[in-house]
Write a protein that holds these residues in place. Structure first.
Motif, PDB file in Angstrom:
ATOM      1  N   UNK A  98     -31.379   1.388  31.838  1.00  0.00           N
ATOM      2  CA  UNK A  98     -30.532   2.165  32.744  1.00  0.00           C
ATOM      3  C   UNK A  98     -30.704   3.647  32.456  1.00  0.00           C
ATOM      4  N   UNK A  99     -30.574   4.452  33.480  1.00  0.00           N
ATOM      5  CA  UNK A  99     -30.895   5.886  33.402  1.00  0.00           C
ATOM      6  C   UNK A  99     -29.692   6.776  33.083  1.00  0.00           C
ATOM      7  N   UNK A 100     -28.488   6.284  33.334  1.00  0.00           N
ATOM      8  CA  UNK A 100     -27.294   7.099  33.136  1.00  0.00           C
ATOM      9  C   UNK A 100     -26.997   7.282  31.652  1.00  0.00           C
ATOM     10  N   UNK A 101     -26.181   8.282  31.335  1.00  0.00           N
ATOM     11  CA  UNK A 101     -25.811   8.540  29.946  1.00  0.00           C
ATOM     12  C   UNK A 101     -24.750   7.567  29.444  1.00  0.00           C
ATOM     13  N   UNK A 102     -23.999   6.972  30.348  1.00  0.00           N
ATOM     14  CA  UNK A 102     -23.048   5.948  29.930  1.00  0.00           C
ATOM     15  C   UNK A 102     -23.299   4.685  30.746  1.00  0.00           C
ATOM     16  N   UNK A 103     -22.707   3.611  30.303  1.00  0.00           N
ATOM     17  CA  UNK A 103     -23.013   2.288  30.847  1.00  0.00           C
ATOM     18  C   UNK A 103     -22.049   1.865  31.959  1.00  0.00           C
ATOM     19  N   UNK A 104     -21.206   2.774  32.411  1.00  0.00           N
ATOM     20  CA  UNK A 104     -20.204   2.446  33.416  1.00  0.00           C
ATOM     21  C   UNK A 104     -20.763   1.831  34.687  1.00  0.00           C
ATOM     22  N   UNK A 105     -21.791   2.430  35.263  1.00  0.00           N
ATOM     23  CA  UNK A 105     -22.365   1.900  36.508  1.00  0.00           C
ATOM     24  C   UNK A 105     -22.964   0.514  36.291  1.00  0.00           C
ATOM     25  N   UNK A 106     -23.582   0.300  35.140  1.00  0.00           N
ATOM     26  CA  UNK A 106     -24.152  -1.010  34.827  1.00  0.00           C
ATOM     27  C   UNK A 106     -23.047  -2.062  34.693  1.00  0.00           C
ATOM     28  N   UNK A 107     -21.957  -1.685  34.059  1.00  0.00           N
ATOM     29  CA  UNK A 107     -20.812  -2.600  33.944  1.00  0.00           C
ATOM     30  C   UNK A 107     -20.284  -2.985  35.322  1.00  0.00           C
ATOM     31  N   UNK A 108     -20.145  -2.015  36.195  1.00  0.00           N
ATOM     32  CA  UNK A 108     -19.629  -2.306  37.535  1.00  0.00           C
ATOM     33  C   UNK A 108     -20.592  -3.168  38.346  1.00  0.00           C
ATOM     34  N   UNK A 109     -21.888  -2.986  38.131  1.00  0.00           N
ATOM     35  CA  UNK A 109     -22.883  -3.780  38.862  1.00  0.00           C
ATOM     36  C   UNK A 109     -22.913  -5.226  38.370  1.00  0.00           C
ATOM     37  N   UNK A 110     -22.838  -5.415  37.052  1.00  0.00           N
ATOM     38  CA  UNK A 110     -22.983  -6.761  36.475  1.00  0.00           C
ATOM     39  C   UNK A 110     -21.644  -7.449  36.215  1.00  0.00           C
ATOM     40  N   UNK A 111     -20.598  -6.670  36.006  1.00  0.00           N
ATOM     41  CA  UNK A 111     -19.258  -7.199  35.744  1.00  0.00           C
ATOM     42  C   UNK A 111     -19.251  -8.296  34.662  1.00  0.00           C
ATOM     43  N   UNK A 112     -19.766  -7.974  33.476  1.00  0.00           N
ATOM     44  CA  UNK A 112     -19.776  -8.991  32.417  1.00  0.00           C
ATOM     45  C   UNK A 112     -18.360  -9.375  32.010  1.00  0.00           C
ATOM     46  N   UNK A 113     -18.226 -10.594  31.546  1.00  0.00           N
ATOM     47  CA  UNK A 113     -16.931 -11.058  31.044  1.00  0.00           C
ATOM     48  C   UNK A 113     -16.517 -10.259  29.820  1.00  0.00           C
ATOM     49  N   UNK A 114     -17.511  -9.873  29.011  1.00  0.00           N
ATOM     50  CA  UNK A 114     -17.255  -9.170  27.759  1.00  0.00           C
ATOM     51  C   UNK A 114     -18.216  -7.991  27.640  1.00  0.00           C
ATOM     52  N   UNK A 115     -17.667  -6.836  27.313  1.00  0.00           N
ATOM     53  CA  UNK A 115     -18.486  -5.653  27.003  1.00  0.00           C
ATOM     54  C   UNK A 115     -18.406  -5.457  25.502  1.00  0.00           C
ATOM     55  N   UNK A 116     -19.544  -5.528  24.826  1.00  0.00           N
ATOM     56  CA  UNK A 116     -19.592  -5.487  23.362  1.00  0.00           C
ATOM     57  C   UNK A 116     -20.037  -4.124  22.865  1.00  0.00           C
ATOM     58  N   UNK A 117     -19.296  -3.611  21.903  1.00  0.00           N
ATOM     59  CA  UNK A 117     -19.630  -2.344  21.260  1.00  0.00           C
ATOM     60  C   UNK A 117     -19.658  -2.566  19.756  1.00  0.00           C
ATOM     61  N   UNK A 118     -20.354  -1.674  19.055  1.00  0.00           N
ATOM     62  CA  UNK A 118     -20.485  -1.778  17.609  1.00  0.00           C
ATOM     63  C   UNK A 118     -19.240  -1.342  16.872  1.00  0.00           C
ATOM     64  N   UNK A 119     -19.273  -1.536  15.560  1.00  0.00           N
ATOM     65  CA  UNK A 119     -18.098  -1.306  14.722  1.00  0.00           C
ATOM     66  C   UNK A 119     -17.783   0.174  14.500  1.00  0.00           C
ATOM     67  N   UNK A 120     -18.578   1.062  15.069  1.00  0.00           N
ATOM     68  CA  UNK A 120     -18.214   2.474  15.015  1.00  0.00           C
ATOM     69  C   UNK A 120     -17.172   2.793  16.090  1.00  0.00           C
ATOM     70  N   UNK A 121     -16.788   1.780  16.870  1.00  0.00           N
ATOM     71  CA  UNK A 121     -15.729   1.902  17.880  1.00  0.00           C
ATOM     72  C   UNK A 121     -14.558   1.007  17.502  1.00  0.00           C
ATOM     73  N   UNK A 122     -13.442   1.255  18.136  1.00  0.00           N
ATOM     74  CA  UNK A 122     -12.312   0.332  18.146  1.00  0.00           C
ATOM     75  C   UNK A 122     -12.082   0.010  19.615  1.00  0.00           C
ATOM     76  N   UNK A 123     -11.332  -1.034  19.918  1.00  0.00           N
ATOM     77  CA  UNK A 123     -11.075  -1.331  21.336  1.00  0.00           C
ATOM     78  C   UNK A 123     -10.482  -0.133  22.089  1.00  0.00           C
ATOM     79  N   UNK A 124      -9.724   0.704  21.401  1.00  0.00           N
ATOM     80  CA  UNK A 124      -9.090   1.858  22.042  1.00  0.00           C
ATOM     81  C   UNK A 124     -10.046   3.026  22.245  1.00  0.00           C
ATOM     82  N   UNK A 125     -11.151   3.078  21.487  1.00  0.00           N
ATOM     83  CA  UNK A 125     -12.070   4.216  21.605  1.00  0.00           C
ATOM     84  C   UNK A 125     -13.326   3.909  22.413  1.00  0.00           C
ATOM     85  N   UNK A 126     -13.487   2.696  22.894  1.00  0.00           N
ATOM     86  CA  UNK A 126     -14.654   2.363  23.724  1.00  0.00           C
ATOM     87  C   UNK A 126     -14.565   3.184  25.007  1.00  0.00           C
ATOM     88  N   UNK A 127     -15.532   4.054  25.270  1.00  0.00           N
ATOM     89  CA  UNK A 127     -15.443   4.943  26.431  1.00  0.00           C
ATOM     90  C   UNK A 127     -15.302   4.204  27.766  1.00  0.00           C
TER      91      UNK A 127
END
Length: 167
Positions: A98-127
């Motif tokens: 994907x070409x964008x700097x964030x994954x928002x458009x990809x999330x909206x296109x695919x609508x995954x059940x779960x969006x996974x982020x690494x441990x450098x995030x918390x559920x509250x800090x996932x952009x």
């Protein structure tokens, strides 16, 4: 078993695969990243993401996106190579660049059940948490502690020749 190249697709191709998986009753997770120098932390992150759903899609940032996010000199490897390396990881089912700097458009296109982020995030800090919640998905923090990162690996590689000369 599909080859790494067979796992890589355009957004439309990957969306069709995700739609097919959903029709079969399977859940879908999305993980994303630059994956400039694939390392053990990435492999553990992807394995953790795969454990959250039946199917794992990985979004790989395109070259220009990596350059904007990480600075000049990055990425070290072109997007096609990075996509093949990620696709070669056993836990990965599909890869899309994907070409964008964030994954928002990809999330909206695919609508995954779960969006996974690494441990450098918390559920509250996932952009993208609000995007995920907007369609009823959930966020999961996966992988091991962020003790591995590409920047540190590159520093070690760059320092290696000077250490060898000093002996």
């Amino acid at each position: 078993m599909r080859t790494a190249r067979e796992k890589i697709g355009t957004l439309d191709e990957v969306k069709a695969r995700v739609d097919e998986a959903r029709r079969a009753g399977r859940t879908v997770a999305l993980a994303n990243g630059c994956f400039d120098v694939l390392h053990v932390g990435h492999v553990r992150y992807l394995a953790g993401a795969r454990a959250e759903a039946d199917v794992l899609v990985v979004g790989v940032n395109g070259d220009e996106s990596v350059r904007r996010l990480k600075g000049e000199g990055r990425p070290l490897l072109p997007e096609d190579d990075r996509a093949v390396l990620v696709a070669a990881v056993r836990s990965v089912d599909h890869v899309v660049v994907f070409r964008e700097d964030d994954v928002g458009a990809l999330l909206l296109a695919l609508r995954p059940d779960v969006h996974c982020k690494g441990t450098d995030y918390t559920p509250e800090t996932v952009p993208e948490r609000d995007v995920v919640r907007s369609y009823g998905g959930r966020v999961a923090i996966v992988g091991d502690p962020k003790d591995h990162d590409t920047r540190r690996i590159l520093e070690k590689v760059r320092a290696a020749p000077s250490r060898a000369r000093g002996r």
